[in-house]
Motif scaffolding. Structure first.
Motif, mmCIF file in Angstrom:
data_model
loop_
_atom_site.group_PDB
_atom_site.id
_atom_site.type_symbol
_atom_site.label_atom_id
_atom_site.label_comp_id
_atom_site.label_asym_id
_atom_site.label_seq_id
_atom_site.Cartn_x
_atom_site.Cartn_y
_atom_site.Cartn_z
ATOM 1 N N ASN A 450 0.829 -1.205 0.000
ATOM 2 C CA ASN A 450 0.000 0.000 0.000
ATOM 3 C C ASN A 450 0.864 1.255 0.000
ATOM 4 O O ASN A 450 0.532 2.253 -0.644
ATOM 5 C CB ASN A 450 -0.931 0.006 1.221
ATOM 6 C CG ASN A 450 -1.965 -1.100 1.154
ATOM 7 O OD1 ASN A 450 -2.713 -1.214 0.211
ATOM 8 N ND2 ASN A 450 -1.990 -1.936 2.178
ATOM 9 N N TYR A 451 1.967 1.206 0.740
ATOM 10 C CA TYR A 451 2.901 2.337 0.722
ATOM 11 C C TYR A 451 3.494 2.521 -0.672
ATOM 12 O O TYR A 451 3.617 3.640 -1.174
ATOM 13 C CB TYR A 451 4.012 2.105 1.751
ATOM 14 C CG TYR A 451 5.075 3.172 1.754
ATOM 15 C CD1 TYR A 451 4.912 4.337 2.498
ATOM 16 C CD2 TYR A 451 6.246 3.033 1.002
ATOM 17 C CE1 TYR A 451 5.881 5.332 2.502
ATOM 18 C CE2 TYR A 451 7.219 4.009 0.989
ATOM 19 C CZ TYR A 451 7.032 5.167 1.744
ATOM 20 O OH TYR A 451 7.993 6.152 1.726
ATOM 21 N N ALA A 452 3.851 1.405 -1.308
ATOM 22 C CA ALA A 452 4.422 1.479 -2.650
ATOM 23 C C ALA A 452 3.445 2.114 -3.638
ATOM 24 O O ALA A 452 3.829 2.935 -4.481
ATOM 25 C CB ALA A 452 4.826 0.081 -3.123
ATOM 26 N N VAL A 453 2.156 1.743 -3.510
ATOM 27 C CA VAL A 453 1.130 2.331 -4.378
ATOM 28 C C VAL A 453 0.989 3.822 -4.098
ATOM 29 O O VAL A 453 0.912 4.646 -5.017
ATOM 30 C CB VAL A 453 -0.224 1.608 -4.184
ATOM 31 C CG1 VAL A 453 -1.341 2.352 -4.920
ATOM 32 C CG2 VAL A 453 -0.135 0.172 -4.691
ATOM 33 N N ALA A 454 0.956 4.187 -2.815
ATOM 34 C CA ALA A 454 0.832 5.597 -2.445
ATOM 35 C C ALA A 454 2.007 6.413 -2.983
ATOM 36 O O ALA A 454 1.834 7.553 -3.433
ATOM 37 C CB ALA A 454 0.753 5.726 -0.922
ATOM 38 N N ARG A 455 3.214 5.829 -2.967
ATOM 39 C CA ARG A 455 4.400 6.534 -3.465
ATOM 40 C C ARG A 455 4.360 6.727 -4.967
ATOM 41 O O ARG A 455 5.003 7.643 -5.510
ATOM 42 C CB ARG A 455 5.667 5.773 -3.064
ATOM 43 C CG ARG A 455 6.079 5.992 -1.643
ATOM 44 C CD ARG A 455 6.623 7.430 -1.397
ATOM 45 N NE ARG A 455 7.942 7.591 -1.967
ATOM 46 C CZ ARG A 455 8.250 8.393 -2.973
ATOM 47 N NH1 ARG A 455 7.305 9.131 -3.552
ATOM 48 N NH2 ARG A 455 9.488 8.494 -3.424
ATOM 49 N N SER A 456 3.608 5.894 -5.646
ATOM 50 C CA SER A 456 3.501 6.044 -7.098
ATOM 51 C C SER A 456 2.421 7.038 -7.490
ATOM 52 O O SER A 456 2.264 7.356 -8.668
ATOM 53 C CB SER A 456 3.206 4.677 -7.741
ATOM 54 O OG SER A 456 1.898 4.243 -7.406
ATOM 55 N N LYS A 457 1.680 7.515 -6.479
ATOM 56 C CA LYS A 457 0.575 8.433 -6.762
ATOM 57 C C LYS A 457 0.736 9.728 -5.965
ATOM 58 O O LYS A 457 1.526 10.595 -6.306
ATOM 59 C CB LYS A 457 -0.758 7.745 -6.468
ATOM 60 C CG LYS A 457 -1.016 6.556 -7.408
ATOM 61 C CD LYS A 457 -2.348 5.883 -7.125
ATOM 62 C CE LYS A 457 -2.570 4.720 -8.085
ATOM 63 N NZ LYS A 457 -3.842 4.017 -7.837
ATOM 64 N N ALA A 458 -0.012 9.881 -4.854
ATOM 65 C CA ALA A 458 -0.095 11.177 -4.172
ATOM 66 C C ALA A 458 1.036 11.442 -3.183
ATOM 67 O O ALA A 458 1.297 12.594 -2.837
ATOM 68 C CB ALA A 458 -1.439 11.293 -3.452
ATOM 69 N N LEU A 459 1.695 10.393 -2.672
ATOM 70 C CA LEU A 459 2.751 10.592 -1.690
ATOM 71 C C LEU A 459 4.063 10.910 -2.414
ATOM 72 O O LEU A 459 4.658 10.038 -3.062
ATOM 73 C CB LEU A 459 2.916 9.341 -0.820
ATOM 74 C CG LEU A 459 3.901 9.439 0.347
ATOM 75 C CD1 LEU A 459 3.494 10.546 1.325
ATOM 76 C CD2 LEU A 459 3.990 8.102 1.086
ATOM 77 N N GLN A 460 4.518 12.167 -2.294
ATOM 78 C CA GLN A 460 5.645 12.639 -3.097
ATOM 79 C C GLN A 460 6.998 12.118 -2.628
ATOM 80 O O GLN A 460 7.917 11.943 -3.425
ATOM 81 C CB GLN A 460 5.668 14.168 -3.097
ATOM 82 C CG GLN A 460 4.423 14.800 -3.699
ATOM 83 C CD GLN A 460 4.188 14.345 -5.136
ATOM 84 O OE1 GLN A 460 5.095 14.391 -5.966
ATOM 85 N NE2 GLN A 460 2.974 13.890 -5.414
ATOM 86 N N GLY A 461 7.149 11.878 -1.330
ATOM 87 C CA GLY A 461 8.436 11.417 -0.845
ATOM 88 C C GLY A 461 8.579 11.594 0.656
ATOM 89 O O GLY A 461 7.585 11.701 1.374
ATOM 90 N N LEU A 462 9.827 11.653 1.130
ATOM 91 C CA LEU A 462 10.127 11.760 2.549
ATOM 92 C C LEU A 462 10.996 12.984 2.810
ATOM 93 O O LEU A 462 11.838 13.340 1.985
ATOM 94 C CB LEU A 462 10.884 10.522 3.050
ATOM 95 C CG LEU A 462 10.146 9.194 3.221
ATOM 96 C CD1 LEU A 462 9.818 8.576 1.887
ATOM 97 C CD2 LEU A 462 11.006 8.225 4.036
#
Length: 506
Positions: A450-462
């Motif tokens: 789920n984190y991987a999917v989020a990183r490919s969409k709305a979650l820009q980074g850290l």
């Protein structure tokens, strides 16, 4: 020769040999039946018709269908407030002798959780069960002659008209059995000191007079105490002054994030035994050395239920939706996250304790704490549990040869989108921040789809910042007395995170 130690160890071995195998599922049925029988004439028991529930063959199922979930605010607003008005027989017979003060991890004011005499006995009995479980750890006889350092909150409880108030560790320590007081350190006088720094200074001053064989307390506060003793006596490690230290019973939070920094204070490895003592009761303890999991105490006044940890069942404040499904111990599955629900001899009913757990051995009823319902980070669908965050920190410690006993995280929206903002507590603040950020990101992508999917969409980074671990304890001290049950918030909302950033960057 450790004559007394041999006698005590022999008694423990005989007791372990003679104690029959228990059935956790059957234990739980008997506990619930006893709870309902005892509380059927209370205001709560009459309202929810406990007597009628007991007439059903499947009273466990009827219990969960009849009584709603309660978080602290709900049960306090509807029922416990009457206890503070000196009413009796509300959710449990009589009126509590104590109230455990607990701000939890996010509360602005202290919760006041009833602690009845039945709960005091339950905690004592669970402690005795844990002592007998020491047989599995094959400790030498002389261990049972050594003193035990229990570092908790002050035992100088607040006196009210008909009860006393304090943190659960202080309440428990003030009720230790008479036969244990000779082993208990730092002793009654020092334990009553309310100021934590003064109490630790007194411990450091007296450390050379004690032969400590075991430690007990929350890892973060215990580390600060051990460092104080080491610095005060100019030692290389704690074994220089307490050479017979062999056991540490951890509690309050998961020990793994602290393992590396804790071991750095030791002269040699010691046995770590995890416990799960909350303001609401003694829930579980590690019963054997082959695992770091803890065994639920299923026969001692606490009835457990489990709600699958799914985003659709968790409200923003960490409570549950009314229709969240619930199962008993008979139906749990391995390696699934559950929200823990308890009903107890203190008059908590279907109570959302706020912790999430996972079963590692169903037959033995062994669990691991995986996080908090409030600390389940699901911004933009990342579905990131504290358990996964802890694993990521352990990965960093190994990859970069560093210690990270504390951290906190917030999902925050910037102009270009959402980021996970990490603050890592470490003495290695000169590390390559970008390399650490990339390592966290890579690890979580592989560990959590789920984190991987989020990183490919709305979650820009850290966004990662390294700070000294002491800042975390200073933050805890600012928000609550040092040395108590307070736990660092692994996940913060944006309002709290803004206050945190102002504290870190004044």
């Amino acid at each position: 020769m450790a004559i007394i130690g041999n006698i005590i160890k022999g008694v423990i071995q005989i007791k372990d040999t003679l104690t029959p195998e228990s059935n956790p599922v059957e234990n739980q049925k008997e506990v619930l039946k006893s709870l309902l029988e005892t509380a059927k004439d209370t205001a709560f028991g009459k309202h929810y018709k406990f007597e009628a529930l007991l007439e059903h063959d499947d009273f466990q199922s009827q219990f969960s269908k009849t009584i709603p979930y309660f978080d602290y605010n709900k049960i306090n607003d509807e029922w416990w407030y009457r206890l503070h008005q000196d009413e009796s027989d509300i959710t449990w017979p009589g009126n509590p002798d104590y109230f455990a003060l607990s701000s939890g991890t996010t509360g602005k004011t202290s919760k006041r959780i009833p602690v009845t005499q039945d709960m005091i006995e339950s905690i004592k009995n669970a402690g005795i069960q844990q002592v007998f479980a020491l047989n599995a750890f094959d400790l030498p006889p002389d261990f049972f002659e050594k003193e035990i350092m229990m570092l908790g909150s002050s035992t100088d409880l607040i006196e009210k008209e008909n009860h006393k108030e304090g943190e659960i560790s202080g309440i428990s320590a003030s009720n230790i059995p008479f036969w244990f007081r000779g082993y208990y350190k730092p002793g009654e006088d020092i334990s009553k000191i309310d100021d934590w720094d003064e109490r630790v200074n007194r411990i450091a001053e007296n450390a050379k007079n004690w032969d400590i064989g075991a430690l007990s307390g929350i890892p973060s506060w215990l580390e600060l105490m051990l460092k104080k003793v080491i610095d005060y006596h100019n030692l290389n490690n704690i074994h220089d002054i307490w050479p017979n230290l062999q056991v540490y019973t951890s509690g309050g939070v998961a020990f793994q994030p602290y393992e590396k920094s804790f071991n750095a204070l030791m002269g040699h490895p010691i046995t770590i035994i995890d416990t799960y003592l909350a303001s609401e009761g003694f829930i579980a303890f590690q019963a054997r050395p082959e695992t770091t999991s803890m065994q639920l105490v299923t026969d001692n006044g606490i009835y457990f239920e489990f709600v699958p940890l799914k985003p659709e069942y968790i409200l923003e404040d960490g409570s549950l939706t009314d229709d969240a499904p619930c199962i008993t111990l008979a139906d749990v599955e391995l390696d699934e996250d559950y929200v823990l629900i308890i009903s107890t001899v203190a008059g908590t009913w279907r109570y959302i304790i706020g912790d999430t757990i996972m079963f590692t051995d169903i037959e033995r009823a062994e669990i691991k704490i995986t996080g908090r319902t409030k600390f389940f980070l699901n911004t933009v669908g990342s579905q990131l549990s504290v358990n996964k965050m802890n694993d990521a920190m352990l990965h960093l410690e190994e990859q970069f040869d560093m210690k990270i006993p504390e951290f906190t995280i917030c999902a925050k929206e910037f102009e270009d989108g959402f980021y996970h903002c990490w603050y890592l507590g470490t003495d290695n603040t000169n590390q390559d921040v970008q390399a650490i950020s990339d390592a966290i990101d890579t690890y979580l992508k592989e560990a959590n789809k789920n984190y991987a999917v989020a990183r490919s969409k709305a979650l820009q980074g850290l966004k990662v910042k390294l700070i000294k671990p002491e800042i975390f304890s200073d933050w805890n001290a600012k928000n609550k007395k040092k040395g108590g049950q307070v736990k660092m918030e692994r996940v913060m909302n944006e309002d709290k995170f803004k206050t945190w950033e102002d504290f870190v960057n004044p």
